[in-house]
Design a protein around this motif. Structure first.
Motif, PDB file in Angstrom:
ATOM      1  N   THR A  38       6.582   2.055  12.436  1.00 42.04           N
ATOM      2  CA  THR A  38       6.568   3.376  11.813  1.00 42.04           C
ATOM      3  C   THR A  38       7.650   4.271  12.401  1.00 42.04           C
ATOM      4  O   THR A  38       8.307   5.042  11.687  1.00 42.04           O
ATOM      5  N   LEU A  39       7.866   4.150  13.713  1.00 39.13           N
ATOM      6  CA  LEU A  39       8.918   4.945  14.361  1.00 39.13           C
ATOM      7  C   LEU A  39      10.293   4.623  13.792  1.00 39.13           C
ATOM      8  O   LEU A  39      11.193   5.478  13.797  1.00 39.13           O
ATOM      9  N   ASP A  40      10.472   3.397  13.321  1.00 41.64           N
ATOM     10  CA  ASP A  40      11.768   3.019  12.752  1.00 41.64           C
ATOM     11  C   ASP A  40      12.172   3.926  11.590  1.00 41.64           C
ATOM     12  O   ASP A  40      13.357   4.092  11.308  1.00 41.64           O
ATOM     13  N   THR A  41      11.189   4.476  10.917  1.00 39.64           N
ATOM     14  CA  THR A  41      11.484   5.339   9.768  1.00 39.64           C
ATOM     15  C   THR A  41      11.747   6.778  10.187  1.00 39.64           C
ATOM     16  O   THR A  41      12.040   7.621   9.339  1.00 39.64           O
ATOM     17  N   HIS A  58      -1.149   3.750   1.979  1.00 34.29           N
ATOM     18  CA  HIS A  58      -1.106   3.993   3.416  1.00 34.29           C
ATOM     19  C   HIS A  58      -0.079   5.092   3.726  1.00 34.29           C
ATOM     20  O   HIS A  58      -0.432   6.239   3.923  1.00 34.29           O
ATOM     21  N   HIS A  59       1.200   4.742   3.727  1.00 39.64           N
ATOM     22  CA  HIS A  59       2.235   5.744   3.968  1.00 39.64           C
ATOM     23  C   HIS A  59       2.541   6.512   2.682  1.00 39.64           C
ATOM     24  O   HIS A  59       2.522   5.953   1.588  1.00 39.64           O
ATOM     25  N   TYR A  60       2.837   7.780   2.846  1.00 42.31           N
ATOM     26  CA  TYR A  60       3.084   8.635   1.682  1.00 42.31           C
ATOM     27  C   TYR A  60       4.421   8.308   1.023  1.00 42.31           C
ATOM     28  O   TYR A  60       5.421   8.024   1.690  1.00 42.31           O
ATOM     29  N   SER A  61       4.433   8.346  -0.286  1.00 42.22           N
ATOM     30  CA  SER A  61       5.665   8.336  -1.068  1.00 42.22           C
ATOM     31  C   SER A  61       5.425   9.245  -2.267  1.00 42.22           C
ATOM     32  O   SER A  61       4.301   9.308  -2.789  1.00 42.22           O
ATOM     33  N   PRO A 113       0.806  -1.222   0.000  1.00 41.61           N
ATOM     34  CA  PRO A 113       0.000   0.000   0.000  1.00 41.61           C
ATOM     35  C   PRO A 113       0.848   1.286   0.000  1.00 41.61           C
ATOM     36  O   PRO A 113       0.636   2.185   0.816  1.00 41.61           O
ATOM     37  N   ILE A 114       1.799   1.362  -0.903  1.00 41.59           N
ATOM     38  CA  ILE A 114       2.683   2.532  -1.028  1.00 41.59           C
ATOM     39  C   ILE A 114       2.865   2.793  -2.521  1.00 41.59           C
ATOM     40  O   ILE A 114       3.232   1.885  -3.283  1.00 41.59           O
ATOM     41  N   ASN A 115       2.621   3.995  -2.948  1.00 39.10           N
ATOM     42  CA  ASN A 115       2.674   4.299  -4.386  1.00 39.10           C
ATOM     43  C   ASN A 115       4.002   3.912  -5.017  1.00 39.10           C
ATOM     44  O   ASN A 115       4.050   3.343  -6.109  1.00 39.10           O
ATOM     45  N   ALA A 116       5.110   4.226  -4.362  1.00 40.04           N
ATOM     46  CA  ALA A 116       6.417   3.939  -4.947  1.00 40.04           C
ATOM     47  C   ALA A 116       6.608   2.438  -5.137  1.00 40.04           C
ATOM     48  O   ALA A 116       7.179   1.998  -6.149  1.00 40.04           O
TER      49      ALA A 116
END
Length: 551
Positions: A479-482, A281-284, A255-258
């Protein structure tokens, strides 16, 4: 026919005519007139939930299992508010529900009586359409319109506000006739789509949840085989839209565009069937589709065509008849299809063997590695099983090892509202008692919907509830890992101490339970449970985010 009768009698006749046999709800004082008539009518079963969120989740699972709208009765403004999380999930998953709540007595609404509220305003953002019943004579026709709206593409939940006093009025016996919604057929002009797909050097297909909802899995298989095109499930798919063991199945798009763009980059044409936008989900940065790819988009909802990306050929119509028409026109036209299929089979079989091997290397005693835990669950599943997944991080791993081929073998929601899994599993089994149901749940998701276990115990619904218990908000830690060292939140994201004991929770609600000690026991427990006629909760201690080696 002349004469008059209470609107409640007409309402119940309409429900029966609309193929409603089960009503889910958590009633209150404003719904007592409806409940009084319902429970005395042998045509219906009322399934009681301790909380409105559980009632809506059960109805969601039931509607998906039966393929027809489910009916829900909620209580006043506060009960509707409790049910909103399930209505948001149903809207995103396009589940047809007809939901009512009893408004306060209309004769004193002007005085802002206790329990009253703006039901239409509350429901409006979470449902497809709202109906504000103001007169008893309007109830039958608005109820018919509600069922039609719930079914009409795009399907979804609808809401009716019904003041309690209206059910005591009288209306003409023949106040409304039957209604129906004709399913859409195939578009007449398929030539452009057929040409783009047949002439592509390396076509690919994205199987959206509209395919599964339309009962069109076999038709999409026929299209894929005619092209020799690999098939991805849409990101975080809600159901089985393509057989997971099929040689052309390439898994789920992330679920990530990239990541979607990278997966599709080698292809020059894509058929996107029944997929809502991709919903990252997460932005890319950048679009989901690679530049230059030719797009054939099919949906029963005209609003989807070209909504997030340009479509070279847009097909609006029934997904099943359109895919069948495409398959018929493509049959025998692509000579490279068998070669493409054999090459895809080699790649995909190797990838499946690799993930299975990595999972088995993690087998052992508790706490289990989450990949080993979900793999041990899938090893016990019969082909006809239905998996209800609400496990967030473990759920992503589950999708890598799940091998379900039959339609409606997976139930998930992309709505984002936690706590639906227990109720959805109960409703799924009630909707289709012929298939065993295993719910794979995260511990946090279980806590959000825990009261649903009471309904499973009351009605002895034989569902196996498997709780992946890591005692933390793992998805937030990942998510915090990023965020490069921003770790101050980590202590807040732990759920223990105290240790969460779901066997104690199961006992409180009258459900038998097992706390497993190793992967072998987990597989054995699931294999036995799916043949049982009673509900069972399986507590599975798994490693936390900081307690395991990377895969």
């Amino acid at each position: 026919m002349t004469g008059r009768r209470p609107p409640l009698a007409t309402m119940l006749d309409i429900l029966h005519d609309e193929d409603v046999h089960t009503v889910f709800g958590n009633p209150g004082t404003s719904e007592l007139p409806f409940l009084h008539g319902l429970v005395g009518d042998p045509r219906f079963e009322f399934v009681l939930a301790l909380h409105e969120a559980s009632a809506v989740a059960m109805a969601d699972g039931y509607a998906r299992a039966t393929g027809r709208p489910a009916f829900v009765s909620l209580h006043i403004a506060a009960g509707l508010a409790n049910g909103l999380i399930g209505l948001l999930n149903a809207s995103r998953s396009r589940t047809p529900l007809v939901v009512t709540a009893g408004q306060q007595d209309s004769r004193h609404l002007v005085q802002d009586p206790l329990l009253s509220g703006d039901l239409i305003g509350l429901a409006g953002a979470a449902v497809k359409q709202t109906f504000d019943v103001r007169r008893a004579a309007d109830l039958p026709i608005l109820l018919r319109r509600a069922f039609a709206a719930a079914r009409r593409p795009p399907a979804g939940p609808v809401f009716l506000s019904v003041p309690m006093d209206l059910l005591a009025d009288e209306i003409p016996i023949d106040s409304v006739g039957p209604s129906s919604v004709s399913p859409p057929g195939a578009p007449e002009d398929l030539a452009s789509a057929v040409r783009l797909l047949a002439e592509a050097r390396n076509p690919v297909i994205v199987a959206g949840d509209g395919v599964g909802r339309a009962g069109a899995v076999a038709d999409l298989v026929a299209v894929a085989e005619a092209l020799g095109a690999v098939v991805y499930h849409q990101p975080m798919h809600d159901g089985i839209d393509f057989p997971q063991r099929h040689p052309l199945h390439a898994g789920m798009l992330p679920p990530i565009n990239a990541a979607i763009r990278a997966a599709l980059d080698a292809h020059d044409a894509v058929l996107i069937a029944g997929c809502h936008a991709f919903s990252p989900h997460h932005y890319s940065p950048g679009p989901a589709l690679p530049a230059g790819i030719a797009v054939v988009q099919l949906d029963s909802d005209a609003e989807e065509i070209g909504r997030n990306f340009p479509a070279d050929a847009g097909l609006v119509g029934g997904i099943r008849p359109t895919l069948r028409a495409l398959a018929d026109r493509l049959a025998g036209r692509v000579s490279e299809a068998p070669v493409r299929t054999r090459a895809a089979a080699r790649r995909h079989n190797a990838a499946r063997a690799d993930i299975d091997a990595r999972a088995r290397l993690k087998y052992g005693s508790v706490p289990l590695h989450p990949l080993a835990a979900v793999h041990a669950v899938t090893a016990a599943l019969p082909d006809e099983a239905v998996v209800v997944e609400e496990a967030i991080t473990a759920g992503v791993l589950l999708r890598q090892v799940l091998r379900q081929d039959q339609p409606r073998s997976l139930v998930h929601t992309v709505g984002g509202g936690l706590g639906s899994g227990i109720g959805a599993a109960i409703g799924t089994r009630l909707g289709d008692p012929s298939r065993p149901v295993v719910a794979v749940l995260g511990d946090g998701c279980t806590l959000f919907g825990l009261q649903g276990l009471w309904s499973a115990a009351r009605y002895q619904v034989p569902v196996t509830f498997v709780v992946m218990n890591n005692g933390e908000y793992r998805t937030l830690k990942e998510t915090l890992d990023t965020w490069h060292g921003r770790t101050g939140l980590r202590p807040v994201l732990d759920l223990s101490p105290p240790q969460l004991d779901f066997t104690a929770a199961a006992a409180f609600f009258g459900i038998e339970s097992v706390r497993v000690t190793d992967t072998g026991q987990l597989t054995e427990t699931i294999a036995k449970a799916v043949r049982s006629e009673r509900p069972l909760l399986v507590d599975v201690p798994i490693t936390g985010h900081n307690d395991e080696e990377p895969l």
